[in-house]
Design a protein around this motif. Structure first.
Motif, short mmCIF file in Angstrom:
data_model
loop_
_atom_site.label_atom_id
_atom_site.label_comp_id
_atom_site.label_asym_id
_atom_site.label_seq_id
_atom_site.Cartn_x
_atom_site.Cartn_y
_atom_site.Cartn_z
N TRP A 168 0.83 -1.22 0.00
CA TRP A 168 0.00 0.00 0.00
C TRP A 168 0.86 1.26 0.00
O TRP A 168 0.58 2.21 -0.74
CB TRP A 168 -0.92 -0.03 1.22
CG TRP A 168 -1.82 1.15 1.37
CD1 TRP A 168 -3.03 1.35 0.77
CD2 TRP A 168 -1.59 2.31 2.19
NE1 TRP A 168 -3.57 2.55 1.17
CE2 TRP A 168 -2.71 3.17 2.04
CE3 TRP A 168 -0.56 2.70 3.04
CZ2 TRP A 168 -2.82 4.38 2.70
CZ3 TRP A 168 -0.66 3.92 3.70
CH2 TRP A 168 -1.78 4.74 3.52
N LYS A 169 1.90 1.28 0.82
CA LYS A 169 2.70 2.51 0.92
C LYS A 169 3.43 2.82 -0.38
O LYS A 169 3.70 3.99 -0.68
CB LYS A 169 3.69 2.41 2.08
CG LYS A 169 4.87 1.48 1.84
CD LYS A 169 5.86 1.53 2.99
CE LYS A 169 7.06 0.63 2.75
NZ LYS A 169 8.02 0.66 3.87
N ALA A 170 3.74 1.77 -1.15
CA ALA A 170 4.44 1.99 -2.42
C ALA A 170 3.49 2.40 -3.54
O ALA A 170 3.91 3.06 -4.50
CB ALA A 170 5.20 0.73 -2.81
N SER A 171 2.22 2.02 -3.42
CA SER A 171 1.27 2.30 -4.50
C SER A 171 0.36 3.49 -4.21
O SER A 171 -0.32 3.98 -5.12
CB SER A 171 0.40 1.06 -4.75
OG SER A 171 -0.33 0.71 -3.59
N THR A 172 0.34 3.97 -2.97
CA THR A 172 -0.56 5.07 -2.60
C THR A 172 0.15 6.42 -2.76
O THR A 172 1.30 6.58 -2.36
CB THR A 172 -1.03 4.90 -1.14
OG1 THR A 172 -1.78 3.69 -1.05
CG2 THR A 172 -1.91 6.06 -0.71
N MET A 173 -0.56 7.36 -3.35
CA MET A 173 -0.01 8.69 -3.56
C MET A 173 -0.63 9.69 -2.58
O MET A 173 -1.80 9.57 -2.20
CB MET A 173 -0.28 9.16 -4.99
CG MET A 173 0.29 8.25 -6.07
SD MET A 173 2.10 8.14 -6.02
CE MET A 173 2.54 9.78 -6.63
N VAL A 174 0.18 10.66 -2.18
CA VAL A 174 -0.27 11.75 -1.31
C VAL A 174 -0.66 12.92 -2.21
O VAL A 174 0.18 13.52 -2.87
CB VAL A 174 0.84 12.17 -0.33
CG1 VAL A 174 0.35 13.29 0.59
CG2 VAL A 174 1.31 10.97 0.49
N THR A 175 -1.96 13.23 -2.24
CA THR A 175 -2.46 14.26 -3.16
C THR A 175 -3.36 15.24 -2.41
O THR A 175 -3.71 15.04 -1.25
CB THR A 175 -3.27 13.62 -4.30
OG1 THR A 175 -4.50 13.09 -3.76
CG2 THR A 175 -2.50 12.48 -4.96
N ASN A 176 -3.74 16.29 -3.12
CA ASN A 176 -4.75 17.25 -2.65
C ASN A 176 -4.42 17.91 -1.31
O ASN A 176 -5.32 18.21 -0.52
CB ASN A 176 -6.13 16.60 -2.57
CG ASN A 176 -6.86 16.68 -3.89
OD1 ASN A 176 -6.54 17.51 -4.74
ND2 ASN A 176 -7.84 15.82 -4.09
N ILE A 177 -3.12 18.13 -1.06
CA ILE A 177 -2.76 19.02 0.04
C ILE A 177 -2.81 20.44 -0.52
O ILE A 177 -2.02 20.80 -1.40
CB ILE A 177 -1.35 18.72 0.59
CG1 ILE A 177 -1.29 17.30 1.16
CG2 ILE A 177 -0.97 19.74 1.66
CD1 ILE A 177 0.09 16.89 1.65
N LEU A 178 -3.75 21.21 -0.06
CA LEU A 178 -3.92 22.58 -0.56
C LEU A 178 -3.03 23.52 0.23
O LEU A 178 -3.27 23.81 1.40
CB LEU A 178 -5.39 23.00 -0.46
CG LEU A 178 -6.38 22.14 -1.26
CD1 LEU A 178 -7.79 22.68 -1.10
CD2 LEU A 178 -5.99 22.07 -2.73
N GLY A 179 -1.97 23.98 -0.44
CA GLY A 179 -1.03 24.88 0.21
C GLY A 179 -1.34 26.34 -0.09
O GLY A 179 -1.79 26.68 -1.19
N THR A 180 -1.11 27.18 0.88
CA THR A 180 -1.32 28.62 0.71
C THR A 180 -0.40 29.36 1.67
O THR A 180 0.09 28.77 2.64
CB THR A 180 -2.79 29.00 0.98
OG1 THR A 180 -2.96 30.40 0.73
CG2 THR A 180 -3.19 28.69 2.41
N GLY A 181 -0.18 30.63 1.41
CA GLY A 181 0.66 31.39 2.33
C GLY A 181 1.06 32.74 1.77
O GLY A 181 0.88 33.03 0.58
N PRO A 182 1.61 33.59 2.62
CA PRO A 182 1.98 34.95 2.22
C PRO A 182 3.33 34.99 1.49
O PRO A 182 4.16 34.09 1.64
CB PRO A 182 2.07 35.69 3.55
CG PRO A 182 2.50 34.63 4.52
CD PRO A 182 1.83 33.36 4.06
#
Length: 272
Positions: A231-245
């Motif tokens: 699972w850890k090799a096939s799962t992607m980390v997506t949709n972290i919405l970043g924002t900042g000044p």
């Protein structure tokens, strides 16, 4: 997961009845006279992998073997199915919060998700008091182990936001991260290792005489760990919405600048 667990359980080479030995001397004659010819030679249960072997071809031994294959095999399949279902539900609801964003780099963060125990128990085998007892132990230990594990998962400073290196504005709007494999995150999976899960299951069950509990717990724990490694090799980390000044933004002299002290939060279901 079922096949991983069945293969591990079969590797123990268990025979039923347990510790049965062919009688010797006069006992052997009495034993032979006690059964009809057709009861002495019967076909044992078959299967790949074979969860149990019959101690002999005696009808009562092969019947016991087939019964154990059916009951233990059914429990393994039902328990693994419940774990996989719960895992899928967790994945669809889990998110990651508190991600620090500086220029292109994302770091830290914390996984937030529901406990696995109620999700597992919702469909775990519970048709008998023993099944319920085993299911409760397995669900509790895996849930606790998974929660301890996810608390260790952090982003180690990955280039997830290339657009934030030089953004043309005073505040970068929410932008999704560049997907990365879950395996790229810092993590300490000791709490979901086979040995740790098995040890805690045995301790929580608290019944040394329970039939085949050590083998069953090791089989399911091993299958869970193997599935996690896939699972850890096939799962992607997506949709972290970043924002900042962008504190250095000062047009027209400084029309672009890097995000400094930004934050990122994942939408639920971002582990895909």
């Amino acid at each position: 997961m079922q096949q991983f667990a069945r293969l591990k359980f079969a590797s123990f080479g268990l025979k039923v009845p347990v510790n049965w030995q062919p009688p010797q001397g006069d006992d052997a004659k009495h034993y032979g006279d006690a059964f009809k010819p057709e009861e002495k030679q019967t076909v044992p249960g078959m299967g790949v992998p074979l969860l149990f072997m019959a101690a002999s071809t005696n009808k009562y031994h092969t019947d016991s073997q087939k019964m154990h294959i059916g009951k233990i095999g059914g429990f393994i399949d039902g328990m693994c199915s419940a774990i996989c279902s719960a895992w899928g539900q967790w994945q669809s609801m889990a998110s990651m919060t508190g991600v620090l964003v500086n220029a292109v780099t994302a770091s830290m963060g914390q996984i937030v998700g529901p406990p696995l125990m109620p999700l597992i128990l919702a469909s775990a085998p519970k048709s008998s008091p023993m099944e319920l007892k085993y299911s409760n132990v397995i669900a509790t230990v895996i849930s606790n182990g998974w929660m301890q594990f996810t608390a260790t998962v952090k982003i180690p400073g990955l280039p997830m936001f290339p657009a934030f290196a030089a953004f043309p504005g005073p505040l970068a709007p929410p932008i999704p991260n560049v997907p990365v494999p879950f395996a790229a995150l810092t993590q300490v999976p000791v709490s979901i290792s086979t040995n740790m899960l098995k040890m805690q299951m045995i301790g929580q069950l608290g019944d040394p005489a329970a039939p085949f509990h050590k083998e069953l717990f090791e089989a399911i724990s091993n299958a869970f760990e193997q599935c996690y490694n896939l699972w850890k090799a096939s799962t992607m980390v997506t949709n972290i919405l970043g924002t900042g000044p962008i504190p250095t933004f000062a047009p027209p002299y400084v029309p672009v600048g890097p995000v400094v002290g930004g934050m990122g939060n994942m939408l639920p279901g971002g582990f895909v």
